[in-house]
Design a protein around this motif. Structure first.
Motif, PDB file in Angstrom:
ATOM      1  N   VAL A  97       0.850 -20.398 118.970  1.00  0.00           N
ATOM      2  CA  VAL A  97       0.858 -18.932 118.938  1.00  0.00           C
ATOM      3  C   VAL A  97       1.864 -18.384 117.932  1.00  0.00           C
ATOM      4  N   LEU A  98       3.018 -19.020 117.787  1.00  0.00           N
ATOM      5  CA  LEU A  98       4.070 -18.524 116.898  1.00  0.00           C
ATOM      6  C   LEU A  98       3.683 -18.575 115.424  1.00  0.00           C
ATOM      7  N   TYR A  99       2.595 -19.277 115.089  1.00  0.00           N
ATOM      8  CA  TYR A  99       2.175 -19.377 113.694  1.00  0.00           C
ATOM      9  C   TYR A  99       1.131 -18.317 113.342  1.00  0.00           C
ATOM     10  N   ALA A 165      19.120 -26.360 129.698  1.00  0.00           N
ATOM     11  CA  ALA A 165      18.771 -26.516 128.283  1.00  0.00           C
ATOM     12  C   ALA A 165      18.591 -25.161 127.605  1.00  0.00           C
ATOM     13  N   LEU A 166      17.993 -24.201 128.288  1.00  0.00           N
ATOM     14  CA  LEU A 166      17.751 -22.881 127.696  1.00  0.00           C
ATOM     15  C   LEU A 166      19.046 -22.130 127.411  1.00  0.00           C
ATOM     16  N   GLN A 167      20.117 -22.498 128.127  1.00  0.00           N
ATOM     17  CA  GLN A 167      21.416 -21.860 127.891  1.00  0.00           C
ATOM     18  C   GLN A 167      21.918 -22.089 126.467  1.00  0.00           C
ATOM     19  N   PRO A 174      12.110 -19.167 119.810  1.00  0.00           N
ATOM     20  CA  PRO A 174      10.847 -19.724 120.326  1.00  0.00           C
ATOM     21  C   PRO A 174      10.826 -21.246 120.444  1.00  0.00           C
ATOM     22  N   VAL A 175      11.747 -21.938 119.762  1.00  0.00           N
ATOM     23  CA  VAL A 175      11.704 -23.402 119.689  1.00  0.00           C
ATOM     24  C   VAL A 175      11.728 -24.079 121.063  1.00  0.00           C
ATOM     25  N   LEU A 180       8.748 -27.041 125.400  1.00  0.00           N
ATOM     26  CA  LEU A 180       8.297 -27.104 126.795  1.00  0.00           C
ATOM     27  C   LEU A 180       6.782 -27.234 126.880  1.00  0.00           C
ATOM     28  N   PHE A 181       6.066 -26.504 126.036  1.00  0.00           N
ATOM     29  CA  PHE A 181       4.603 -26.559 126.071  1.00  0.00           C
ATOM     30  C   PHE A 181       4.096 -27.960 125.707  1.00  0.00           C
TER      31      PHE A 181
END
Length: 415
Positions: A97-99, A165-167, A174-175, A180-181
Motif C-alpha cells: 500500500v505504501l508504494y 519494538a514499536l517504541q 511505516p516500516v 509486521l504484515f
C-alpha cells in the motif's frame, strides 16, 4: 490404526498449535489496522469505521456462498486450509500500500481489509463447522477453555513484543508495520500447516445434498432462532463501540503503538485469568445463564473507558473487560453448538454468521454516526445501555432453555 481417543488428542493438539499461529497472525496485523490507518495513512473517522464494518458486509456475501459450498462438502479440511491461505495473501497487498500515490493509500487499505474477509469468512465458517464435528460434546467446554487460554497467552506475548519494538519508531513510520504484515503472512503459512495435520473422517453425503443448499432448514429449529435473537442483539451493542474505542484511544487519549499493545495485552491478561473459570461456570450453570452475566460485565466497559485519558487507567480497564471478553468468546460459540444438531450444524452456523455480518456492518457505522452527531460520551454510553439490555435478553433465553430441558426430562417434546 489410531483409536478414537488418540485421534481426538492429536486433533486437540493440532488445533491448539493452529490456533496459536492464527492468534499470532492477528496480533501482528488486525490489532494494528486502525493505528496504521490513522497514524501512517491519515485515515478519517469514517474510514476507521469502515475498517470495522466493511469486512462484515463482505463477509455476509461470503457466508451466503459458503453456506452453499459447505452443504456440498464431504471433507472440510482442504476447503478450510485454502480459505485461510488466500486470506493471508492479502497481507502482502497491505505491505504494498505504501508504494501507491498518497491520496489513494487509505482507501486502498480499507478496501483490502474489507475484501480480505471474503476468504476469511469462508475460513471462519468452515473452521467452526469442521472443529464442531471433530470435538465431542463432552469435551467442548473443557477443550475450548484450554485452547482459548493457550491462544491468548500466544497473543499476549506477541503483542507485548510488538509494543516494545514499536517504541523504537516514530508513530508515522511505516516500516515496522510493513515488517509486521510480512511476518504475519509467514505465520499464516504455519497456521495452514497445523490445520492440515488434523485428522478428519470423511462423511458420505446423501444424494439430495448435491442440490443447492442455502441453509434455510436452520430456521425450523426454535432453540436456534431464540439464540439468534439474543446473540445478534448482544453483538449489535458490542460491535457499535469497536471503532469508538480506536478513535478515543488514538485521537483523544493519544495512545502510541506501545500503549495500544499494552491495552491489548491487558485485555488478554484478563482473558487468560478467566477462561478456565468461565468453562467451569458454563458446565455448572449452563452457557445461557453465564452469557447474561457476561453481557452485564461487557456493558460496563464503554462507560469506564471514557472516564479518563490516563493511559495506565485505560490499560486497567482493558484488563477488566478482558475477563468478560473471554466469557463472550467461549460461551457464544459453545451456545451456538449447543443449539444445533449434527445434521443441521453447518446450516445454523452459516445463517448465524450471515446475520452477524449484517449486524457487524451496521453497528460500527451507527457508533460512528452517533459520535459525529452527538459526542463520544453519548455514543459510548449508548453502547453500554444496549449491552446491559442484552443481559436481560440472554436471561429470557436461559429460562426458555431450562424449560425445554425440563420438558425433555418429563417425556415431552421440545419446541
Amino acid at each position: 490404526m489410531n483409536s478414537r481417543s488418540n485421534v481426538n488428542q492429536l486433533n486437540e493438539k493440532n488445533s491448539k498449535l493452529n490456533g496459536a499461529a492464527t492468534t499470532i497472525v492477528l496480533s501482528m496485523s488486525n490489532n494494528y489496522f486502525a493505528l496504521f490507518a490513522i497514524s501512517v495513512l491519515g485515515a478519517t473517522n469514517y474510514q476507521v469505521g469502515l475498517i470495522s464494518s466493511l469486512p462484515q458486509i463482505v463477509g455476509m456475501i461470503a457466508m451466503v456462498l459458503g453456506t452453499i459450498l459447505m452443504g456440498r462438502l464431504e471433507e472440510k479440511k482442504k476447503f478450510t486450509s485454502f480459505s485461510f491461505l488466500f486470506t493471508r495473501i492479502f497481507l502482502l497487498g497491505m505491505f504494498m500500500v505504501l508504494y501507491l500515490p498518497e491520496d489513494y493509500r487509505a482507501w486502498v487499505f480499507v478496501i483490502l481489509v474489507g475484501l480480505m474477509n471474503l476468504p476469511g469468512s469462508f475460513a471462519n465458517l468452515s473452521w467452526q463447522s469442521f472443529i464442531g464435528d471433530l470435538v465431542p460434546d463432552s469435551r467442548r467446554s473443557g477443550f475450548f477453555s484450554e485452547r482459548n487460554r493457550v491462544l491468548t497467552i500466544a497473543g499476549m506475548i506477541t503483542t507485548l513484543l510488538i509494543g516494545l519494538a514499536l517504541q523504537m519508531f516514530h508513530p508515522s513510520n511505516p516500516v515496522p508495520y510493513q515488517a509486521l504484515f510480512i511476518l504475519a503472512f509467514m505465520f499464516g503459512l504455519i497456521e495452514v500447516y497445523f490445520l492440515n495435520r488434523h485428522i478428519e473422517v470423511k462423511k458420505q453425503k446423501a444424494i439430495e445434498k448435491k442440490k443447492l443448499h442455502f441453509g434455510w432448514d436452520a430456521y425450523k429449529h426454535k432453540p436456534f432462532i431464540y439464540f439468534l435473537i439474543a446473540g445478534l442483539f448482544f453483538n449489535f451493542g458490542w460491535q457499535m463501540a469497536w471503532p469508538l474505542f480506536n478513535i478515543y484511544n488514538i485521537n483523544v487519549a493519544h495512545a502510541t503503538g506501545f500503549w495500544i499493545s499494552l491495552f491489548t495485552v491487558g485485555n488478554q491478561i484478563g482473558q487468560v485469568m478467566s477462561f478456565k473459570w468461565w468453562g467451569k461456570m458454563a458446565d455448572k450453570y449452563s452457557n445461557a445463564k453465564m452469557l447474561a452475566v457476561c453481557a452485564v460485565g461487557m456493558a460496563v466497559a464503554p462507560t469506564m473507558n471514557i472516564l479518563s485519558t490516563n493511559l495506565i487507567y485505560l490499560t486497567m480497564v482493558n484488563v477488566f473487560s478482558g475477563v468478560f471478553v473471554a466469557g463472550t468468546i467461549l460461551l457464544l460459540f459453545n451456545q451456538l453448538l449447543e443449539v444445533t444438531k449434527e445434521d443441521n450444524r453447518s446450516s445454523c452456523i452459516s445463517q448465524y454468521n450471515i446475520l452477524l455480518a449484517i449486524v457487524g456492518f451496521v453497528a460500527p457505522q451507527v457508533g460512528v454516526f452517533l459520535l459525529e452527531q452527538t459526542s463520544m460520551n453519548i455514543a459510548m454510553n449508548t453502547s453500554s445501555l444496549l449491552r446491559l439490555a442484552s443481559g436481560a435478553v440472554f436471561l429470557v433465553f436461559y429460562v426458555y432453555v431450562r424449560k425445554q430441558k425440563v420438558l425433555q426430562r418429563n417425556g415431552g417434546q421440545p419446541v
